[in-house]
Scaffold this motif. Structure first.
Motif, mmCIF file in Angstrom:
data_model
loop_
_atom_site.group_PDB
_atom_site.id
_atom_site.type_symbol
_atom_site.label_atom_id
_atom_site.label_comp_id
_atom_site.label_asym_id
_atom_site.label_seq_id
_atom_site.Cartn_x
_atom_site.Cartn_y
_atom_site.Cartn_z
ATOM 1 N N ASP A 299 25.207 29.236 -9.098
ATOM 2 C CA ASP A 299 25.068 29.283 -7.642
ATOM 3 C C ASP A 299 23.605 29.265 -7.213
ATOM 4 N N VAL A 300 23.359 28.497 -6.176
ATOM 5 C CA VAL A 300 22.089 28.588 -5.469
ATOM 6 C C VAL A 300 22.126 29.869 -4.640
ATOM 7 N N MET A 301 21.021 30.595 -4.627
ATOM 8 C CA MET A 301 20.966 31.858 -3.875
ATOM 9 C C MET A 301 19.870 31.787 -2.819
ATOM 10 N N GLY A 302 20.203 32.223 -1.627
ATOM 11 C CA GLY A 302 19.233 32.202 -0.539
ATOM 12 C C GLY A 302 19.081 33.556 0.121
ATOM 13 N N TRP A 303 17.925 33.764 0.727
ATOM 14 C CA TRP A 303 17.663 34.939 1.564
ATOM 15 C C TRP A 303 17.424 34.464 3.000
ATOM 16 N N PHE A 304 18.036 35.178 3.922
ATOM 17 C CA PHE A 304 17.856 34.946 5.350
ATOM 18 C C PHE A 304 17.539 36.283 5.996
ATOM 19 N N ARG A 305 17.083 36.238 7.245
ATOM 20 C CA ARG A 305 16.840 37.469 7.979
ATOM 21 C C ARG A 305 17.181 37.270 9.441
ATOM 22 N N GLN A 306 17.464 38.393 10.096
ATOM 23 C CA GLN A 306 17.877 38.336 11.496
ATOM 24 C C GLN A 306 17.400 39.570 12.232
ATOM 25 N N THR A 307 16.895 39.345 13.447
ATOM 26 C CA THR A 307 16.532 40.423 14.347
ATOM 27 C C THR A 307 17.454 40.344 15.563
ATOM 28 N N PRO A 308 17.621 41.452 16.281
ATOM 29 C CA PRO A 308 18.536 41.468 17.435
ATOM 30 C C PRO A 308 18.182 40.396 18.458
ATOM 31 N N GLY A 309 19.190 39.670 18.882
ATOM 32 C CA GLY A 309 19.000 38.659 19.906
ATOM 33 C C GLY A 309 18.500 37.327 19.399
ATOM 34 N N GLU B 47 18.647 34.181 16.207
ATOM 35 C CA GLU B 47 19.495 33.589 15.179
ATOM 36 C C GLU B 47 18.999 33.987 13.786
ATOM 37 N N ARG B 48 19.942 33.959 12.857
ATOM 38 C CA ARG B 48 19.584 34.246 11.477
ATOM 39 C C ARG B 48 18.704 33.107 10.954
ATOM 40 N N GLU B 49 17.566 33.460 10.361
ATOM 41 C CA GLU B 49 16.626 32.439 9.940
ATOM 42 C C GLU B 49 16.424 32.441 8.428
ATOM 43 N N PHE B 50 16.131 31.271 7.918
ATOM 44 C CA PHE B 50 15.905 31.069 6.504
ATOM 45 C C PHE B 50 14.609 31.751 6.056
ATOM 46 N N VAL B 51 14.657 32.355 4.861
ATOM 47 C CA VAL B 51 13.477 32.976 4.276
ATOM 48 C C VAL B 51 13.087 32.274 2.967
ATOM 49 N N ALA B 52 14.044 32.193 2.035
ATOM 50 C CA ALA B 52 13.743 31.610 0.724
ATOM 51 C C ALA B 52 15.035 31.224 0.032
ATOM 52 N N VAL B 53 14.924 30.284 -0.902
ATOM 53 C CA VAL B 53 16.077 29.851 -1.694
ATOM 54 C C VAL B 53 15.611 29.574 -3.112
ATOM 55 N N ILE B 54 16.531 29.769 -4.071
ATOM 56 C CA ILE B 54 16.230 29.525 -5.475
ATOM 57 C C ILE B 54 17.395 28.809 -6.135
ATOM 58 N N THR C 72 25.212 32.782 -0.979
ATOM 59 C CA THR C 72 25.382 31.812 -2.064
ATOM 60 C C THR C 72 25.692 30.431 -1.519
ATOM 61 N N SER C 73 25.264 29.454 -2.276
ATOM 62 C CA SER C 73 25.504 28.068 -1.898
ATOM 63 C C SER C 73 25.664 27.225 -3.160
ATOM 64 N N ARG C 74 26.220 26.020 -3.001
ATOM 65 C CA ARG C 74 26.318 25.085 -4.115
ATOM 66 C C ARG C 74 25.198 24.068 -4.094
ATOM 67 N N THR C 75 24.410 24.091 -3.001
ATOM 68 C CA THR C 75 23.310 23.135 -2.876
ATOM 69 C C THR C 75 22.054 23.841 -2.395
ATOM 70 N N ILE C 76 20.907 23.271 -2.729
ATOM 71 C CA ILE C 76 19.639 23.774 -2.212
ATOM 72 C C ILE C 76 19.572 23.435 -0.731
ATOM 73 N N SER C 77 19.448 24.457 0.111
ATOM 74 C CA SER C 77 19.447 24.231 1.551
ATOM 75 C C SER C 77 18.717 25.349 2.260
ATOM 76 N N THR C 78 18.140 25.003 3.420
ATOM 77 C CA THR C 78 17.501 26.000 4.266
ATOM 78 C C THR C 78 18.333 26.296 5.506
ATOM 79 N N THR C 79 19.525 25.741 5.595
ATOM 80 C CA THR C 79 20.374 25.934 6.765
ATOM 81 C C THR C 79 21.528 26.874 6.461
ATOM 82 N N ARG C 80 21.875 27.696 7.440
ATOM 83 C CA ARG C 80 22.900 28.723 7.241
ATOM 84 C C ARG C 80 24.256 28.137 6.865
ATOM 85 N N ASN C 81 24.585 27.000 7.440
ATOM 86 C CA ASN C 81 25.917 26.432 7.248
ATOM 87 C C ASN C 81 26.205 26.043 5.801
#
Length: 122
Positions: free
Chosen positions: A32-42, A44-51, A98-107
């Motif tokens: 699995d590709v693993m990503g980190w995202f972060r979100q603050t109140p109000g 959208e959840r934003e991309f941080v890093a992926v491996i 987790t993802s099956r592809t390298i991506s910076t998008t939440r979807n």
């Protein structure tokens, strides 16, 4: 199916460091590709890093590049986010996914953890 569980968040002063961990159960973690995202109140959840599943490639958001490092230990089913030189604007709930592809998008990410709070005081 992989279920991520984050840990390691907390309160730290500006310039400090934290290491987040994400333990992922399930027999497919090493592929699995693993990503980190972060979100603050109000906001959208934003991309941080992926491996990638092998440890490469790694991709970072511009806002964290040079300060954060993503890594993984497939033997422990764990991905890490080492955060150095923290700034107040890094304050957020951090999620791994987790993802099956390298991506910076939440979807592109199928399974998400519950998040861990990181607060950086000024």
């Amino acid at each position: 199916q992989v279920q991520p569980v984050e840990s390691g968040g907390g309160l730290v002063q500006t310039g400090g460091s934290l290491r987040l961990s994400c333990a992922a159960s399930g027999r497919t973690f090493s592929r699995d590709v693993m990503g980190w995202f972060r979100q603050t109140p109000g906001k959208e959840r934003e991309f941080v890093a992926v491996i990638g599943w092998s440890g490469l490639p790694t991709i970072y958001a511009d806002s964290v590049r040079g300060r954060f490092t993503i890594s993984r230990d497939n033997a422990k089913n764990t991905v890490y986010l080492q955060m150095n030189s923290l700034k107040p604007e890094d304050t957020a709930v951090y999620y791994c996914a987790t993802s099956r592809t390298i991506s910076t998008t939440r979807n592109a990410y199928a399974y998400w953890g519950q998040g861990t709070q990181v607060t950086v005081s000024s």
